[in-house]
Design a protein around this motif. Sequence first.
Motif, PDB file in Angstrom:
ATOM      1  N   VAL A 404       0.840  -1.196   0.000  1.00  0.00           N
ATOM      2  CA  VAL A 404       0.000   0.000   0.000  1.00  0.00           C
ATOM      3  C   VAL A 404       0.876   1.248   0.000  1.00  0.00           C
ATOM      4  O   VAL A 404       0.652   2.194  -0.765  1.00  0.00           O
ATOM      5  CB  VAL A 404      -0.968   0.007   1.200  1.00  0.00           C
ATOM      6  N   SER A 405       1.901   1.256   0.842  1.00  0.00           N
ATOM      7  CA  SER A 405       2.808   2.408   0.895  1.00  0.00           C
ATOM      8  C   SER A 405       3.562   2.596  -0.410  1.00  0.00           C
ATOM      9  O   SER A 405       3.747   3.728  -0.880  1.00  0.00           O
ATOM     10  CB  SER A 405       3.793   2.247   2.055  1.00  0.00           C
ATOM     11  N   GLN A 406       4.002   1.508  -1.008  1.00  0.00           N
ATOM     12  CA  GLN A 406       4.706   1.614  -2.284  1.00  0.00           C
ATOM     13  C   GLN A 406       3.814   2.252  -3.342  1.00  0.00           C
ATOM     14  O   GLN A 406       4.246   3.128  -4.093  1.00  0.00           O
ATOM     15  CB  GLN A 406       5.170   0.227  -2.735  1.00  0.00           C
ATOM     16  N   ALA A 407       2.556   1.812  -3.393  1.00  0.00           N
ATOM     17  CA  ALA A 407       1.626   2.346  -4.387  1.00  0.00           C
ATOM     18  C   ALA A 407       1.323   3.822  -4.115  1.00  0.00           C
ATOM     19  O   ALA A 407       1.286   4.645  -5.041  1.00  0.00           O
ATOM     20  CB  ALA A 407       0.339   1.527  -4.383  1.00  0.00           C
ATOM     21  N   GLN A 408       1.116   4.178  -2.845  1.00  0.00           N
ATOM     22  CA  GLN A 408       0.824   5.575  -2.500  1.00  0.00           C
ATOM     23  C   GLN A 408       2.001   6.484  -2.819  1.00  0.00           C
ATOM     24  O   GLN A 408       1.823   7.594  -3.347  1.00  0.00           O
ATOM     25  CB  GLN A 408       0.466   5.684  -1.010  1.00  0.00           C
ATOM     26  N   THR A 409       3.213   6.034  -2.504  1.00  0.00           N
ATOM     27  CA  THR A 409       4.408   6.833  -2.797  1.00  0.00           C
ATOM     28  C   THR A 409       4.557   7.043  -4.288  1.00  0.00           C
ATOM     29  O   THR A 409       4.845   8.158  -4.768  1.00  0.00           O
ATOM     30  CB  THR A 409       5.658   6.153  -2.221  1.00  0.00           C
ATOM     31  N   TRP A 410       4.374   5.989  -5.060  1.00  0.00           N
ATOM     32  CA  TRP A 410       4.457   6.045  -6.526  1.00  0.00           C
ATOM     33  C   TRP A 410       3.457   7.046  -7.079  1.00  0.00           C
ATOM     34  O   TRP A 410       3.794   7.887  -7.924  1.00  0.00           O
ATOM     35  CB  TRP A 410       4.201   4.642  -7.078  1.00  0.00           C
ATOM     36  N   TYR A 411       2.239   6.989  -6.578  1.00  0.00           N
ATOM     37  CA  TYR A 411       1.168   7.837  -7.091  1.00  0.00           C
ATOM     38  C   TYR A 411       1.392   9.310  -6.740  1.00  0.00           C
ATOM     39  O   TYR A 411       1.332  10.189  -7.620  1.00  0.00           O
ATOM     40  CB  TYR A 411      -0.162   7.347  -6.525  1.00  0.00           C
ATOM     41  N   ILE A 412       1.663   9.587  -5.474  1.00  0.00           N
ATOM     42  CA  ILE A 412       1.830  10.985  -5.048  1.00  0.00           C
ATOM     43  C   ILE A 412       3.072  11.605  -5.677  1.00  0.00           C
ATOM     44  O   ILE A 412       3.069  12.781  -6.069  1.00  0.00           O
ATOM     45  CB  ILE A 412       1.874  11.081  -3.514  1.00  0.00           C
ATOM     46  N   THR A 413       4.144  10.849  -5.809  1.00  0.00           N
ATOM     47  CA  THR A 413       5.340  11.359  -6.488  1.00  0.00           C
ATOM     48  C   THR A 413       5.010  11.782  -7.907  1.00  0.00           C
ATOM     49  O   THR A 413       5.448  12.849  -8.379  1.00  0.00           O
ATOM     50  CB  THR A 413       6.448  10.299  -6.492  1.00  0.00           C
ATOM     51  N   GLU A 414       4.207  10.984  -8.596  1.00  0.00           N
ATOM     52  CA  GLU A 414       3.813  11.311  -9.969  1.00  0.00           C
ATOM     53  C   GLU A 414       2.899  12.538  -9.997  1.00  0.00           C
ATOM     54  O   GLU A 414       3.048  13.420 -10.843  1.00  0.00           O
ATOM     55  CB  GLU A 414       3.084  10.106 -10.593  1.00  0.00           C
ATOM     56  N   MET A 415       1.962  12.612  -9.064  1.00  0.00           N
ATOM     57  CA  MET A 415       1.001  13.716  -9.053  1.00  0.00           C
ATOM     58  C   MET A 415       1.663  15.065  -8.754  1.00  0.00           C
ATOM     59  O   MET A 415       1.225  16.102  -9.246  1.00  0.00           O
ATOM     60  CB  MET A 415      -0.091  13.441  -8.017  1.00  0.00           C
ATOM     61  N   LEU A 416       2.722  15.043  -7.936  1.00  0.00           N
ATOM     62  CA  LEU A 416       3.334  16.297  -7.495  1.00  0.00           C
ATOM     63  C   LEU A 416       4.626  16.636  -8.247  1.00  0.00           C
ATOM     64  O   LEU A 416       5.284  17.625  -7.917  1.00  0.00           O
ATOM     65  CB  LEU A 416       3.639  16.236  -5.993  1.00  0.00           C
ATOM     66  N   LYS A 417       4.965  15.869  -9.253  1.00  0.00           N
ATOM     67  CA  LYS A 417       6.291  16.003  -9.870  1.00  0.00           C
ATOM     68  C   LYS A 417       6.523  17.344 -10.565  1.00  0.00           C
ATOM     69  O   LYS A 417       7.675  17.768 -10.732  1.00  0.00           O
ATOM     70  CB  LYS A 417       6.523  14.870 -10.863  1.00  0.00           C
ATOM     71  N   ASP A 418       5.461  18.036 -10.953  1.00  0.00           N
ATOM     72  CA  ASP A 418       5.644  19.303 -11.656  1.00  0.00           C
ATOM     73  C   ASP A 418       5.165  20.509 -10.854  1.00  0.00           C
ATOM     74  O   ASP A 418       5.099  21.616 -11.377  1.00  0.00           O
ATOM     75  CB  ASP A 418       4.889  19.270 -13.001  1.00  0.00           C
ATOM     76  N   GLY A 419       4.822  20.301  -9.591  1.00  0.00           N
ATOM     77  CA  GLY A 419       4.259  21.393  -8.810  1.00  0.00           C
ATOM     78  C   GLY A 419       5.222  21.980  -7.804  1.00  0.00           C
ATOM     79  O   GLY A 419       6.437  21.724  -7.817  1.00  0.00           O
ATOM     80  N   ALA A 420       4.667  22.745  -6.881  1.00  0.00           N
ATOM     81  CA  ALA A 420       5.471  23.465  -5.902  1.00  0.00           C
ATOM     82  C   ALA A 420       6.169  22.543  -4.909  1.00  0.00           C
ATOM     83  O   ALA A 420       7.135  22.945  -4.259  1.00  0.00           O
ATOM     84  CB  ALA A 420       4.572  24.452  -5.146  1.00  0.00           C
ATOM     85  N   TYR A 421       5.705  21.297  -4.782  1.00  0.00           N
ATOM     86  CA  TYR A 421       6.258  20.385  -3.790  1.00  0.00           C
ATOM     87  C   TYR A 421       7.133  19.296  -4.415  1.00  0.00           C
ATOM     88  O   TYR A 421       7.462  18.309  -3.765  1.00  0.00           O
ATOM     89  CB  TYR A 421       5.113  19.732  -3.006  1.00  0.00           C
ATOM     90  N   LYS A 422       7.511  19.494  -5.667  1.00  0.00           N
ATOM     91  CA  LYS A 422       8.209  18.447  -6.409  1.00  0.00           C
ATOM     92  C   LYS A 422       9.557  18.076  -5.813  1.00  0.00           C
ATOM     93  O   LYS A 422      10.032  16.949  -6.008  1.00  0.00           O
ATOM     94  CB  LYS A 422       8.394  18.868  -7.870  1.00  0.00           C
ATOM     95  N   ASP A 423      10.193  18.974  -5.077  1.00  0.00           N
ATOM     96  CA  ASP A 423      11.530  18.710  -4.539  1.00  0.00           C
ATOM     97  C   ASP A 423      11.512  18.181  -3.108  1.00  0.00           C
ATOM     98  O   ASP A 423      12.582  17.909  -2.535  1.00  0.00           O
ATOM     99  CB  ASP A 423      12.376  19.990  -4.604  1.00  0.00           C
ATOM    100  N   LEU A 424      10.334  18.026  -2.528  1.00  0.00           N
ATOM    101  CA  LEU A 424      10.249  17.536  -1.150  1.00  0.00           C
ATOM    102  C   LEU A 424      10.227  16.015  -1.116  1.00  0.00           C
ATOM    103  O   LEU A 424       9.675  15.367  -2.016  1.00  0.00           O
ATOM    104  CB  LEU A 424       8.993  18.080  -0.471  1.00  0.00           C
TER     105      LEU A 424
END
Length: 658
Positions: A404-424
Amino acid sequence: MNRQLQSISRRSFLAGSAAAGSLVLMHPFSARAAGNQAHLRIMETTDLHVHVFPYDYYADKPNDTMGLARTASIIDAIRAEATNSILVDNGDFLQGNPMGDYIAYERGMKDGDVHPVIKGMNTLGYDCATLGNHEFNYGLDFMFKVLDGANFPFVCANLTKGQLAASGRDDALFLKPYVVLDRKVKDGDGNEHPIRIGLIGFVPPQIMNWDAKHLSGKAMTRDIVRAAEAWVPQMKEEGAELIVALSHSGIGPAQYEENLENASLLLAGVDGIDAIVTGHSHLDFPGVKFDGMEGVDNAAGTIGGKPGVMGGFWGSHLGLIDLLLERDGNAWKIVSSTSEARPIFKRVERATEPLVESKAEVEDAVRADHEATLKYVRTAVGKTSAPLYSYFALVADDPSVQIVSQAQTWYITEMLKDGAYKDLPVLSAAAPFKAGGRGGPDYYTDVPAGDVAIKNVADLYLYPNTVQAVLVTGADVKEWLEMSAGIFNQIEPGKADQVLLDPTFPSYNFDVIDGVTYAIDLSQPPKYTSKGEPLNAGASRITDLQYNGAPIDPAQKFVVATNNYRGGGGGNFPGISADKVIFAAPDTNRDVIVRYIVEQGAINPSADANWRFKPLENTSVLFETGPKGAAFAGEVKGVSIAPAGEGNEGFALYRITL
């Protein structure tokens, strides 16, 4: 008067066919309308998410809380309660369960094909529908092939192909912004009169973020309120006497901000809009969750002073707005209204009881697709190199939580990759849901290594939560874990066979945070109660908390992937509340897990032992788990687990030497 009529309208109406000699109890507006008055009922479905059959494909079993076929069975009866009516859908019908994925990813849509959810809807006589955000999940080409199969119009006023014209109206829309229906209504004396009903639709502007891969460079969105202000006057110019907004947007704040996701309250305030059907939030309005909300009258069923409704989700309710119209010269005006979200089931203690049966015509139209979907969910969509089980999820890092954590990390990383939080850095919080307790000794996740079918995802993730991301500090991460560690009793060093787990602490609040490493010192008292209340302010169970191999910086910012329950403050975790949410996904955690497995093909969910108990010399503890856990006891990393006899009520007893 409004509230009295609403109370009357919420009774359980008798319904049936005149041919069968059944009594139909009319709505008070129909029963009492004068010669210059007419009763118009607006019926709404919303957020169907491809749930046509009353069937949970993830669990692979029937479910009485869902399905358009069930909702449909009350539409005829509800029409019969009103002299005049229209039926609309408020969007999010195309994605959200395995049937939707099966059609999109496996079978596809050829020219001339009719999507199963459209087949079901075509049997019911819809007058109009709008788009929701999930209509875009499979791309524009797929969506338009689906829309081509409908025998009713779709409208959307804020989805554009290009820049706005100077007028504020953009003629380069993908769909008509609105339709004006020429209808006739019967008044209280049985005489017919013409009426022109305008229907205008809106989608959340956030689709440009949620589905950027499908929409970037191909589409644009407008602010919902501004689009309404541009188009509603034109509807009036074309003679619309009654304007109903189909708003796939929640009932949000009373203060305007540009491009709000939940803008229905502000939309209701646009001059010329007479009534509003809403959705997107998966709630029912009127309903207790809206008590005390600014701008909303839950008793009267009004949003910003206008009649409004939100009809649940997955077919759980049929939204109803009843309008008593009065002829004023050559125009109609609303003189009274009631609203209701009428359910298809009721809860009796912890069980559900259906209030209706399925409408055979709807099920027959979709039966072949239903059977094909059953075959699909029972077929492997990926492989796991290790078994997925939760027998030891409360005492050691666990593979069922890990995936579950692997899937959530994968998804959120993709969703935020171009936004203000992309480097966190992105961490992930997940808890075991099936971990014995009241569910009994068989209530555990247990998926063997090898093929993984979609229905196995229900074993991994029980609830239809949606993914969220919160912005926290390293100090917040520690307190989050301190709260989770409250599931353990305080252990006295040097003493044997102490009871480890607090049975009053729910397993779904035992969050494991992936992406950091830490130890739990059981000799310390819990810092918080099971309800998140401070208990021992100076306690510190979480030790050796590290990120990237170094002690975590309390001031460092992290994004943590979680679910909407936790992100919204569920469990009362210290420092975690709705104001920390930086991303509220349109997708469920289940859907994300399925997509992750499909994307990876083969997954390796082996626990990485990122958390452990701090060693305590000459100390052991006891805990209970399902007897089938014996097959995996020797595989748990970093924990010495041994059988210790039989537990209570069919559980097995195990010992951990600390």
